[in-house]
Design a protein around this motif. Structure first.
Motif, short mmCIF file in Angstrom:
data_model
loop_
_atom_site.label_atom_id
_atom_site.label_comp_id
_atom_site.label_asym_id
_atom_site.label_seq_id
_atom_site.Cartn_x
_atom_site.Cartn_y
_atom_site.Cartn_z
N ARG A 197 0.81 -1.21 0.00
CA ARG A 197 0.00 0.00 0.00
C ARG A 197 0.84 1.26 0.00
NH1 ARG A 197 -5.13 -1.30 4.05
NH2 ARG A 197 -5.85 -3.16 2.91
N GLY A 198 2.12 1.11 0.37
CA GLY A 198 2.96 2.29 0.39
C GLY A 198 4.33 1.97 0.92
N VAL A 199 5.07 3.04 1.24
CA VAL A 199 6.44 2.94 1.75
C VAL A 199 6.50 3.72 3.06
CG1 VAL A 199 8.85 3.54 1.29
CG2 VAL A 199 7.39 2.70 -0.57
N PHE A 233 13.63 17.25 1.34
CA PHE A 233 12.99 15.94 1.49
C PHE A 233 14.02 14.82 1.39
CE2 PHE A 233 8.87 17.93 0.01
CZ PHE A 233 8.19 17.70 1.20
N LEU A 234 13.96 13.90 2.35
CA LEU A 234 14.61 12.60 2.24
C LEU A 234 13.57 11.67 1.61
CD1 LEU A 234 16.63 10.85 5.05
CD2 LEU A 234 14.78 9.64 3.93
N VAL A 235 13.97 10.91 0.60
CA VAL A 235 13.01 10.17 -0.23
C VAL A 235 13.38 8.69 -0.27
CG1 VAL A 235 11.89 10.03 -2.49
CG2 VAL A 235 12.78 12.24 -1.66
N ALA A 236 12.38 7.82 -0.17
CA ALA A 236 12.52 6.38 -0.44
C ALA A 236 11.39 5.97 -1.37
CB ALA A 236 12.47 5.57 0.85
N SER A 237 11.73 5.30 -2.46
CA SER A 237 10.69 4.90 -3.41
C SER A 237 10.98 3.50 -3.94
CB SER A 237 10.60 5.88 -4.57
OG SER A 237 11.81 5.92 -5.31
N THR A 238 9.92 2.81 -4.32
CA THR A 238 10.04 1.43 -4.79
C THR A 238 10.72 1.38 -6.15
OG1 THR A 238 7.82 1.57 -5.74
CG2 THR A 238 8.02 0.64 -3.52
N ALA A 284 7.82 7.50 -0.24
CA ALA A 284 7.65 8.12 1.08
C ALA A 284 8.71 9.20 1.24
CB ALA A 284 7.79 7.09 2.19
N THR A 285 8.38 10.21 2.01
CA THR A 285 9.31 11.32 2.25
C THR A 285 9.38 11.63 3.74
OG1 THR A 285 7.53 12.93 1.89
CG2 THR A 285 8.93 12.40 0.00
N ASN A 338 14.82 2.77 -3.48
CA ASN A 338 15.85 3.74 -3.83
C ASN A 338 15.81 4.87 -2.81
OD1 ASN A 338 16.62 6.47 -5.47
ND2 ASN A 338 17.80 4.71 -6.20
N PHE A 339 17.00 5.23 -2.29
CA PHE A 339 17.13 6.23 -1.24
C PHE A 339 17.88 7.43 -1.79
CE2 PHE A 339 20.01 8.03 1.98
CZ PHE A 339 19.09 8.48 2.92
#
Length: 548
Positions: free
Chosen positions: A187-189, A275-280, A289-290, A227-228
């Motif tokens: 559903r998300g990160v 923003f710190l970012v993590a994405s699939t 997600a941020t 990915n970070f």
């Protein structure tokens, strides 16, 4: 005479200090269900001392870690320590093949050392699908004061636990998998247990302009590669899975399931929020997600445009090829890491492990070399082996060193292979499927020396990095590709080699490696701890003759 006595007293004091135990860190943890808001929706999670994620273990190489765990869940529970090698001590590994679970209302005290280790790790619950509900937290293992580190001390350190999130209870996910269905998209990160922050939200991290910070990033999720990246900032890679690396800079890093990275980030941009970012990665639909990083004293919100993630498999593979071990840096001991010339050791055995997905008796199962692992009935494999009843519980080496021919029937059974103590072995992980895979080996670090498309052949060895591959404990295998790792099996015990894609592990894509020392000596392996929980067939059995 008095002077001689004084000298003797000093010498005795020095001797006693030399043999003093390493420092102890004591933790008392209560594991129970809790409710948190994720994207405004109440969600049931597994908390430790009311925290989601759980508390940090902040320690130094060789420290003694004592964790007393009280299980307040309504089902058995175990904690494992991802990347901690437990030298001679698989009794503390906390997986179903080594430990009886902590019953509801019960407790167990773990005692372990990060012996000759440094770096970034995490702990997690190893039973069922508990990991999808939380119960995880960060582990920092610092270098001892006398051991030089190949970078200046940062102004601060931040733990970043990134994960996919399914928004369903671990019991629901288990029922879904037991019914023969697959996990679909999450559903998300989450970043440290929280979904995306918005511009102007409270910061997750505060930095001061001009200073350098260490971010310890671990993918503790169930399935997704993530990915970070940090808006407007470069990531200087300095450590992964417990090894110092050459300090290359990256715009972003692919962190696959079960892996940890440390990066240094300089706060060298105009003061504001970022923003710190993590994405699939490698999904049909990207999920992101941020979290907010705020420069101290700033009141300017982050730019809404997020840095984009890479999109291809080849980008990720090429990034892996850029990683190099720092051969001039010390690790947990004062000798340089590169003094271990793994590329000059003769390979004594090659094991090819091919994954597969199969339907067995109408239900989905995942396998390695035609065997889909199931835990032994009521007794851990290690206890059965230690008490000498393994022949009635499981059979060794039900798989061969090469995959079976296509179409061979899949067997569901405890999957245990043997490895001769202190032999240097090459393991080929083959992925003939269309999704990425990630593997972890408890009790060890290994050298991932090569990756490539298609099937591995002996000719593939010509592409190996035999000089400065980064020693680590988790590695990805790209679709329709192979990955080769090398290691010396010098840590006696029973060790879990598993898929870090948790639905695959849950449904059988794992095995155990039994490494026995013929000497039965305390030099090689510890006896079963006095406080070890007993269950199933070993209850009431007399203790075997101890190692000496």
């Amino acid at each position: 005479m008095l002077r001689a006595a004084a000298v003797l007293l000093v010498l005795l004091s020095v001797a006693s200090l030399a043999h003093a135990e390493d420092p102890y860190h004591y933790f008392t943890w209560t594991v129970e269900y809790g409710t948190v808001l994720i994207s405004g929706v109440p969600q049931q999670v597994i908390t430790i001392n009311g925290q989601f994620p759980g508390p940090v273990i902040n320690c130094t190489s060789n420290n003694n870690i004592v964790v007393n765990v009280f299980n307040k869940l309504d089902e058995p529970f175990l904690l494992s320590w991802n990347g901690i090698q437990h030298r001679k001590n698989s009794w503390q590994d906390g997986v179903p093949g080594t430990n009886c679970p902590i019953p509801p209302g019960g407790n167990f005290t773990y005692k372990w050392q990060p012996k000759d280790q440094i770096g970034s790790f995490y702990y997690f619950p190893s039973l069922g699908m508990h990991k999808a509900a939380g119960g995880y937290g960060p582990i920092r293992v610092h270098s001892r004061a006398l051991i030089p580190v190949p970078f200046d001390p940062p102004a601060d350190e931040f733990d970043i636990l990134i994960s996919d999130w399914y928004g369903r209870s671990h019991k629901e996910l288990s029922r879904l998998l037991d019914s023969g269905r697959r996990l679909t998209l999450p559903r998300g990160v989450l970043i440290n247990g929280a979904a995306s922050a918005k511009a102007g939200d409270a910061p997750a991290f505060v930095v001061e302009a001009g200073k350098v910070y260490r971010y310890r990033v671990c993918n503790v999720g169930v399935k997704a590669s993530l990915n970070f990246r940090i808006q407007g900032h470069k990531l200087k890679l300095v450590e992964m899975d417990g090894s110092h690396t050459m300090q290359n800079e990256y715009d972003s890093l692919d962190v696959h399931a079960g892996q940890c990275y440390s990066v240094l980030v300089t706060a060298d941009q105009p003061p504001r929020d970022y923003f710190l970012v993590a994405s699939t990665r490698f999904q049909r639909r990207e999920q992101t997600a941020t979290a907010v990083i705020r420069y101290s004293g700033s009141n300017t919100s982050a730019f809404p445009e997020l840095p984009t993630a890479p999109t291809t498999w080849s980008w990720s593979l090429n990034q892996w090829r850029s990683f190099r071990w720092n051969l001039t840096a010390s690790a947990a001991r004062p000798n340089p890491q590169g003094s271990y010339h793994y590329g000059e050791i003769n390979i004594t055995r090659t094991i090819k492990l091919a994954s597969s997905s199969n339907v067995v008796e109408g239900k989905l199962r995942f396998a390695l070399n035609g065997v889909s692992h199931r835990d032994a009935d009521s007794v851990p494999l290690k206890l059965a082996e230690y008490f000498g009843i393994n022949g009635t519980v499981f059979q060794y080496n039900q798989i061969g060193d090469v995959p079976p021919v296509d179409g061979a029937a899949v067997k569901v059974a405890p999957n245990v292979i043997t490895a001769e103590f202190r032999t240097f072995i090459e393991i080929i992980l083959e992925n003939p499927e269309t999704s990425i895979q990630s593997y972890h080996l408890d009790g060890y670090s290994f050298f991932p020396v090569g990756m490539g498309p298609g099937q591995w052949t002996p000719e593939s060895r010509k592409t190996y990095n035999l000089l400065d591959s980064v020693s680590r404990h988790a590695i990805q295998v790209y679709p329709s590709s192979w990955t080769a790792i090398m290691l010396t099996f010098d840590n006696a015990g029973m060790w879990n080699l598993r898929s870090e894609i948790w639905d695959r592990r849950y449904l059988g894509q794992q095995l155990y490696v039994s490494v026995l020392s013929p000497a039965r000596s305390l030099r090689d392996e510890y006896n079963m701890p006095e406080n070890a929980l007993r269950c199933g067939a070993v209850v009431g059995l007399p203790l075997p003759a101890p190692y000496s």
